[in-house]
Design a protein around this motif. Structure first.
Motif, PDB file in Angstrom:
ATOM      1  N   SER A 395      51.571  -2.594  62.790  1.00 26.48           N
ATOM      2  CA  SER A 395      51.424  -2.928  64.212  1.00 26.48           C
ATOM      3  C   SER A 395      50.136  -2.321  64.731  1.00 26.48           C
ATOM      4  CB  SER A 395      52.611  -2.393  65.012  1.00 26.48           C
ATOM      5  OG  SER A 395      52.534  -2.844  66.355  1.00 26.48           O
ATOM      6  N   GLY A 396      49.541  -2.994  65.709  1.00 30.58           N
ATOM      7  CA  GLY A 396      48.329  -2.477  66.345  1.00 30.58           C
ATOM      8  C   GLY A 396      48.552  -2.296  67.829  1.00 30.58           C
ATOM      9  N   LEU A 397      47.997  -1.235  68.393  1.00 33.58           N
ATOM     10  CA  LEU A 397      48.067  -0.986  69.832  1.00 33.58           C
ATOM     11  C   LEU A 397      46.658  -0.961  70.390  1.00 33.58           C
ATOM     12  CD1 LEU A 397      49.254   0.205  72.556  1.00 33.58           C
ATOM     13  CD2 LEU A 397      48.890   2.446  71.529  1.00 33.58           C
ATOM     14  N   VAL A 398      46.396  -1.744  71.440  1.00 34.89           N
ATOM     15  CA  VAL A 398      45.117  -1.666  72.147  1.00 34.89           C
ATOM     16  C   VAL A 398      45.375  -1.218  73.573  1.00 34.89           C
ATOM     17  CG1 VAL A 398      44.023  -3.434  70.721  1.00 34.89           C
ATOM     18  CG2 VAL A 398      45.104  -4.108  72.857  1.00 34.89           C
ATOM     19  N   VAL A 399      44.395  -0.539  74.153  1.00 30.91           N
ATOM     20  CA  VAL A 399      44.512   0.000  75.508  1.00 30.91           C
ATOM     21  C   VAL A 399      43.338  -0.505  76.338  1.00 30.91           C
ATOM     22  CG1 VAL A 399      44.680   2.094  76.897  1.00 30.91           C
ATOM     23  CG2 VAL A 399      45.637   2.073  74.584  1.00 30.91           C
ATOM     24  N   PHE A 400      43.647  -1.073  77.499  1.00 30.02           N
ATOM     25  CA  PHE A 400      42.609  -1.526  78.436  1.00 30.02           C
ATOM     26  C   PHE A 400      42.730  -0.708  79.716  1.00 30.02           C
ATOM     27  CE2 PHE A 400      42.197  -4.871  75.509  1.00 30.02           C
ATOM     28  CZ  PHE A 400      41.085  -5.651  75.825  1.00 30.02           C
ATOM     29  N   LYS A 401      41.601  -0.152  80.172  1.00 31.00           N
ATOM     30  CA  LYS A 401      41.580   0.601  81.426  1.00 31.00           C
ATOM     31  C   LYS A 401      40.704  -0.135  82.431  1.00 31.00           C
ATOM     32  CE  LYS A 401      42.674   5.088  79.438  1.00 31.00           C
ATOM     33  NZ  LYS A 401      42.270   6.493  79.214  1.00 31.00           N
ATOM     34  N   ASP A 402      41.329  -0.584  83.512  1.00 32.64           N
ATOM     35  CA  ASP A 402      40.639  -1.401  84.523  1.00 32.64           C
ATOM     36  C   ASP A 402      39.945  -2.601  83.881  1.00 32.64           C
ATOM     37  OD1 ASP A 402      41.381   0.077  86.802  1.00 32.64           O
ATOM     38  OD2 ASP A 402      39.847   1.576  86.365  1.00 32.64           O
ATOM     39  N   GLY A 403      40.600  -3.195  82.894  1.00 37.67           N
ATOM     40  CA  GLY A 403      40.084  -4.408  82.264  1.00 37.67           C
ATOM     41  C   GLY A 403      39.103  -4.177  81.134  1.00 37.67           C
TER      42      GLY A 403
END
Length: 585
Positions: A395-403
């Motif tokens: 599994s992969g997790l990505v994180v977006f902060k304010d787009g």
């Protein structure tokens, strides 16, 4: 703006001393890191007086701050850069998206190697550059390895390679090379990299003439092609300065809340590179400019001279970088500063609308997301699973902060076996958020799963079990696997206009998490395949296996290689066996 009692009390404690300050939001996330000659004056200025729109936006999010007192402005500047590098705050200037430049490296050992690199920290090598692109650096290295009879391999093998038989390497693998001969060649290469190509060109011309007179026309043509390639490289180096010095020239231009940086990199009197970056400005323009220069030299060679415009704190930069930082007043160097400023202005005017539009679209998308969930949505985390019939389940997790993707926060997960996609989603969500709970780390504002009702229900089950107050939603796809709507935790569909900013942001998130998960999946699969193939070839032990993987990077590249190319790393008889094994049906 009204200041909370907590902030007022902390502002009263600020000292009259240099140091760094760290601005934080309500979740103790670091928003901005700054330095100050006098901490009390600088930090208080954020909460009093008027600011531009962007600084006002930063201040509106500040709920707390910390400060660190330093012994001098230089210490404050160095600490600021280290804190920016460590925390990557969203409101700080970040140097060119952490871009590094290619350099040409000559190792200092007797049987030296010439190669391209982006890592210039080793004291066991000499570096030349930076170069405008990896292509130009590779081309120069290719020419050097073609012209000079030097070692080509990264690690000296046990037997001679193809280059030795082609008379392009002296063969340090089979006999000692005279150190004086090596040093003589090294000096010629350094001279060549410093722009003095006459000796090399004359030598090539003589060899071409000799080959032609001996009726070796194919060899003469090869040398002619080398001369042409060399001339092409030399022609690219425009603007020639008489003193043949090494210097970098920096400038900037500010307009409409954005700052454009411009840099000229001059080596041996020749302009090798121009580069620019445009970014929103949330801080004092000179602080941003100084920070930009310091971040650049975190990963690049400091030249003997740096030219900067009026108003730059040259004394601090001189002390921090241990080199001559100069504000030219007249002459050729003054013209350089003017040229850099003009380039920064022109580039700003050309790219501003594009960057401005992109920033506005991100703001709209985040505003729409916040409206849908009736809360301020800043941090979004998204998962995607990948496997082949249950094998290599990841599994992969990505994180977006304010787009904006926060790649430092991305995570890979190797999952325990495979039962179903729903079970995989439960496992990875439990592992992620149990760890955040255990380590008292902040939770995201929104969890997105790349799937519909089943995946959302699985995520909600784990979130409820961990007793978390976390918003959960999923992406609903059409029959072409494209996102068409959001689905909330109650399994209600929220239509998304396919022409809206939010649609493009969600699509980008979906593409990014899929790319991240599938890349990790392929890496594990390649690793497993590498193990099964290489371990079956007689003559390939742990050492040769390591050398093959280091040289070819992947099984795909190894499979594309010829027997001759494989023979550069392993003996020819073993290379033939490996080639046959790699191409078995």
């Amino acid at each position: 703006m009204s200041i909370s009692k907590h902030l007022q009390d902390k502002l009263a404690l600020l000292p009259d001393a240099p140091g760094c300050y760290i601005m934080k939001d309500e979740n103790q996330n670091i928003l901005y890191v700054g330095k100050a000659k006098v901490l009390k004056n600088r930090v208080r200025s954020y909460f009093h007086g008027t600011h531009n729109n962007k600084t006002t936006r930063l201040v509106s999010h500040i709920r707390d701050f910390e400060f660190i007192v330093t012994g001098s402005e230089k210490e404050a500047l160095l600490l600021e850069i280290n804190l920016i590098k460590k925390h990557t705050p969203p409101y700080n200037i970040m140097f060119m998206d952490d871009k590094t430049y290619p350099y040409i490296e000559i190792t200092k050992e007797n049987n030296f190697v010439v190669r391209t690199t982006r890592n210039i920290k080793s004291k066991k090598s000499e570096y030349f550059g930076p170069y405008p692109s990896s292509q130009s650096a590779y081309e120069i290295v290719r020419l050097i390895n073609q012209i000079f009879c030097i070692r080509k391999c990264r690690h000296i093998p046990d037997s001679p390679c193809l280059y030795y038989h082609m008379h392009q390497c002296l063969g340090p693998c089979i006999h000692e090379i005279d150190p004086k001969e090596n040093e003589k060649t090294r000096k010629k290469i350094k001279k060549f990299l410093c722009g003095d190509t006459k000796e090399v060109m004359d030598s090539l011309q003589d060899k071409m003439l000799e080959a032609s007179e001996n009726l070796q026309f194919e060899k003469a043509q090869e040398i002619y092609n080398t001369i042409q390639a060399l001339e092409h490289v030399i022609e690219k180096q425009t603007i020639d300065f008489k003193d043949r010095g090494n210097r970098d020239v920096f400038g900037y231009y500010v307009d409409s809340g954005y700052i454009s940086f411009q840099a000229f990199f001059i080596r041996q009197g020749k302009l090798l590179e121009r580069n620019m970056s445009i970014t929103p400005l949330y801080e004092d323009e000179m602080d941003a400019f100084t920070s930009f220069i310091m971040q650049y030299y975190e990963k690049n060679v400091v030249p003997k001279e740096i030219l900067v415009p009026q108003g730059t704190p040259v004394d601090i930069l001189k002390e921090a970088l241990n080199t001559n930082v100069h504000i030219p007043i007249r002459g050729e160097k003054k013209k350089l500063i003017e040229m850099v400023y003009k380039n920064a202005k022109e580039a700003h005017e050309q790219k501003f609308q594009l960057v401005f539009r992109k920033d506005n679209e991100l703001k709209k998308a985040n505003a729409m997301l916040s409206k849908i969930f009736d809360a301020n949505i800043h941090t979004v985390e998204m998962f995607d699973n990948s496997h082949i019939q249950g094998t290599f389940n990841v599994s992969g997790l990505v994180v977006f902060k304010d787009g904006i993707p926060d790649k430092n926060s991305y995570r890979h997960y190797k999952l325990d076996g495979y039962r179903s996609d729903v079970d995989s989603m439960k496992e990875v969500i439990y592992r992620r958020y149990f760890r955040l709970l255990k380590e008292h780390l902040p939770m995201p504002d929104l969890l997105l799963v790349d799937g519909g009702a089943a995946q959302i229900s699985a995520a909600k089950e784990i979130i409820d079990m961990l007793q978390l107050d976390l918003r959960v939603a999923g992406l609903v796809k059409d029959d072409k696997h494209a996102t068409r709507a959001l689905m909330d935790v109650n399994l209600n569909e929220i239509p998304i206009d396919s022409k809206s900013s939010l649609f493009f942001l969600l699509t980008r998130m979906q593409d990014e998490v899929h790319r991240f998960a599938i890349t990790y999946h392929r890496k594990l699969r390649d690793k497993s395949m590498t193990k099964s193939v290489l371990d079956t070839v007689s003559g390939i032990g742990p050492k040769r296996k390591k050398e093959l993987l280091k040289h070819f990077k992947s099984m795909k590249q190894m499979r594309l290689a010829s027997v001759e190319q494989l023979s550069e790393v392993i003996p020819e008889d073993v290379a033939k066996i490996l080639y046959a094994r790699l191409h078995e049906k």
